[in-house]
Write a protein that holds these residues in place. Structure first.
Motif, PDB file in Angstrom:
ATOM      1  N   CYS A  48       0.843  -1.207   0.000  1.00  0.00           N
ATOM      2  CA  CYS A  48       0.000   0.000   0.000  1.00  0.00           C
ATOM      3  C   CYS A  48       0.877   1.256   0.000  1.00  0.00           C
ATOM      4  O   CYS A  48       0.596   2.218  -0.719  1.00  0.00           O
ATOM      5  CB  CYS A  48      -0.924   0.021   1.221  1.00  0.00           C
ATOM      6  SG  CYS A  48      -2.333  -1.090   1.086  1.00  0.00           S
ATOM      7  N   PHE A  51       2.120   1.934  -3.328  1.00  0.00           N
ATOM      8  CA  PHE A  51       1.045   2.068  -4.309  1.00  0.00           C
ATOM      9  C   PHE A  51       0.963   0.866  -5.248  1.00  0.00           C
ATOM     10  O   PHE A  51       0.555   0.990  -6.396  1.00  0.00           O
ATOM     11  CB  PHE A  51       1.189   3.366  -5.116  1.00  0.00           C
ATOM     12  CG  PHE A  51       1.375   4.572  -4.234  1.00  0.00           C
ATOM     13  CD1 PHE A  51       0.332   5.033  -3.450  1.00  0.00           C
ATOM     14  CD2 PHE A  51       2.598   5.207  -4.165  1.00  0.00           C
ATOM     15  CE1 PHE A  51       0.515   6.120  -2.607  1.00  0.00           C
ATOM     16  CE2 PHE A  51       2.789   6.295  -3.327  1.00  0.00           C
ATOM     17  CZ  PHE A  51       1.747   6.762  -2.548  1.00  0.00           C
ATOM     18  N   ARG A  54      -4.019  -0.446  -3.672  1.00  0.00           N
ATOM     19  CA  ARG A  54      -4.717   0.800  -3.378  1.00  0.00           C
ATOM     20  C   ARG A  54      -5.523   0.637  -2.087  1.00  0.00           C
ATOM     21  O   ARG A  54      -6.421  -0.188  -2.030  1.00  0.00           O
ATOM     22  CB  ARG A  54      -5.653   1.108  -4.548  1.00  0.00           C
ATOM     23  CG  ARG A  54      -6.335   2.429  -4.471  1.00  0.00           C
ATOM     24  CD  ARG A  54      -7.080   2.665  -5.754  1.00  0.00           C
ATOM     25  NE  ARG A  54      -6.135   2.721  -6.877  1.00  0.00           N
ATOM     26  CZ  ARG A  54      -6.207   3.625  -7.847  1.00  0.00           C
ATOM     27  NH1 ARG A  54      -7.175   4.508  -7.855  1.00  0.00           N
ATOM     28  NH2 ARG A  54      -5.329   3.630  -8.825  1.00  0.00           N
ATOM     29  N   PHE A  68      -1.526  10.160  -1.091  1.00  0.00           N
ATOM     30  CA  PHE A  68      -2.719   9.350  -1.339  1.00  0.00           C
ATOM     31  C   PHE A  68      -3.769   9.678  -0.293  1.00  0.00           C
ATOM     32  O   PHE A  68      -3.469   9.717   0.899  1.00  0.00           O
ATOM     33  CB  PHE A  68      -2.377   7.856  -1.277  1.00  0.00           C
ATOM     34  CG  PHE A  68      -3.579   6.980  -1.494  1.00  0.00           C
ATOM     35  CD1 PHE A  68      -3.936   6.581  -2.772  1.00  0.00           C
ATOM     36  CD2 PHE A  68      -4.374   6.590  -0.415  1.00  0.00           C
ATOM     37  CE1 PHE A  68      -5.067   5.796  -2.976  1.00  0.00           C
ATOM     38  CE2 PHE A  68      -5.510   5.810  -0.614  1.00  0.00           C
ATOM     39  CZ  PHE A  68      -5.851   5.406  -1.908  1.00  0.00           C
ATOM     40  N   GLN A  76      -5.240   9.958  -7.085  1.00  0.00           N
ATOM     41  CA  GLN A  76      -5.155   8.528  -7.433  1.00  0.00           C
ATOM     42  C   GLN A  76      -4.942   8.212  -8.909  1.00  0.00           C
ATOM     43  O   GLN A  76      -5.022   7.061  -9.308  1.00  0.00           O
ATOM     44  CB  GLN A  76      -6.434   7.832  -6.952  1.00  0.00           C
ATOM     45  CG  GLN A  76      -6.534   7.841  -5.438  1.00  0.00           C
ATOM     46  CD  GLN A  76      -7.916   7.466  -4.955  1.00  0.00           C
ATOM     47  OE1 GLN A  76      -8.582   6.653  -5.583  1.00  0.00           O
ATOM     48  NE2 GLN A  76      -8.352   8.063  -3.857  1.00  0.00           N
ATOM     49  N   ILE A  81       0.530   8.543  -9.586  1.00  0.00           N
ATOM     50  CA  ILE A  81       1.019   7.492  -8.691  1.00  0.00           C
ATOM     51  C   ILE A  81       2.392   6.992  -9.121  1.00  0.00           C
ATOM     52  O   ILE A  81       3.261   6.733  -8.297  1.00  0.00           O
ATOM     53  CB  ILE A  81      -0.026   6.354  -8.601  1.00  0.00           C
ATOM     54  CG1 ILE A  81      -1.129   6.823  -7.640  1.00  0.00           C
ATOM     55  CG2 ILE A  81       0.591   5.051  -8.138  1.00  0.00           C
ATOM     56  CD1 ILE A  81      -2.212   5.845  -7.372  1.00  0.00           C
ATOM     57  N   ARG A  85       5.571   6.949  -6.516  1.00  0.00           N
ATOM     58  CA  ARG A  85       6.304   5.738  -6.133  1.00  0.00           C
ATOM     59  C   ARG A  85       7.769   6.030  -5.867  1.00  0.00           C
ATOM     60  O   ARG A  85       8.413   5.328  -5.103  1.00  0.00           O
ATOM     61  CB  ARG A  85       6.234   4.702  -7.260  1.00  0.00           C
ATOM     62  CG  ARG A  85       5.021   3.885  -7.190  1.00  0.00           C
ATOM     63  CD  ARG A  85       5.147   2.549  -7.879  1.00  0.00           C
ATOM     64  NE  ARG A  85       3.815   1.978  -7.858  1.00  0.00           N
ATOM     65  CZ  ARG A  85       3.022   1.896  -8.919  1.00  0.00           C
ATOM     66  NH1 ARG A  85       3.454   2.238 -10.110  1.00  0.00           N
ATOM     67  NH2 ARG A  85       1.812   1.435  -8.795  1.00  0.00           N
TER      68      ARG A  85
END
Ligand code: ATP
Ligand code: MG
Length: 261
Positions: A48, A51, A54, A68, A76, A81, A85
């Motif tokens: 999570c 990512f 979700r 997030f 999102q 995303i 990361r």
């Protein structure tokens, strides 16, 4: 200020709740160890944070920025995303190196890919390549692999491969480096060399989250320990307190099981 704030993360697969209201925070330069029995949700939590999963509920903030928020779809999008990361580096149990590339190339690859997306890449290609090459060499050197840079993964021991994987994660200078049982696929005699480089990273104040079954390591290297059971954080705090004076019955039982072997 906390570098990482995780608030009320929930995650279910089908109808099975795997993470139930997980909250914790992490200061820059701190190492957190996460312990807990199999199936307690440790890997899902790391996924999570990276990512790869979700969360159904909750908020993840890095350096004060909301990366997030389950309640805010604007956080999102896939494109957003992908960039987010980069705040996290991830080292798995299985090293996942690219077999067709050398150790050095494995460490260089992600940065080359990112650099090639920069507008000035064509003009500065040679200079950028040299910079990436030098950094990868420096990282492998730090991992004690200066003489194995040209080796392919199959020519390296598991411990060496895992150290290449750590160098590769560090190459993108993540804010937070996450380890998911980095030694559990290794023969016992190779575990020590990997734990040693992680300890060196902790000594250098690398911000890290380490999921591990190595209890002595979890206690001695971390600034903070989280004990998870059945998708909840049962107890968290100073490692000495969690390991030596656990407050919760479930923590006591888990530790007793572990020390019995
Ligand atoms: N993609 C998925 N689909 C369905 N269930 C999943 C999925 N991923 C994990 N689970 C379930 O979620 C629970 C938590 O799994 P997780 O891998 O996070 O545990 P863990 O604490 O990392 O365990 P271990 O110590 O064995 O690695 C388990 O019951 C697992 O079966
Ligand atoms: Mg796991």
């Amino acid at each position: 200020m906390a570098i990482l704030e995780v608030e009320h993360i929930c995650k279910a697969f089908s109808r099975m709740e795997v993470l139930k209201d997980i909250s914790f925070s992490l200061e820059k330069g701190q190492a957190v160890s996460i312990i807990g029995s199999s199936g307690s949700g440790k890997t899902t939590l790391l996924r999570c944070l990276n990512f790869l999963e979700r969360p159904d509920k909750g908020i993840i903030r890095v350096g004060g920025e909301t990366l997030f928020d389950a309640g805010d779809p604007s956080t999102q999008s896939e494109a957003a995303i992908r960039k987010k990361r980069l705040h996290f580096g991830l080292v798995f149990q299985s090293f996942n190196l690219f077999p067709q590339y050398t150790a050095l190339e494995n460490v260089m690859l992600a940065r080359e890919l990112l650099a090639s997306e920069q507008p000035d890449y064509k003009a500065r290609k040679k200079e950028i390549q040299e910079e990436i090459h030098a950094q990868a060499g420096e990282l492998l050197n730090q991992m004690g692999l200066s003489n194995r840079m040209g080796s392919y993964p199959h020519q390296l021991s598991g411990g060496q491969q895992q150290r290449v994987a750590i160098a590769r994660a560090l190459a993108l200078t993540p804010d937070i480096l996450c380890f998911d049982e980095p030694t559990s696929a290794l023969d016992p005699e190779l575990t020590g060399e990997v734990l040693k480089v992680i300890k060196e990273l902790a000594d250098k104040k690398t911000t890290m989250i380490i999921v591990t079954h190595e209890m002595a390591f979890a206690r001695d290297v971390a600034d903070h320990t989280i004990f998870m059971d059945d998708g909840v954080i049962v107890e968290q705090g100073d490692p000495r307190q969690v390991f030596e004076e656990p407050k919760e019955e479930r923590t006591k039982q888990f530790l007793a099981r572990f020390t019995q072997g």
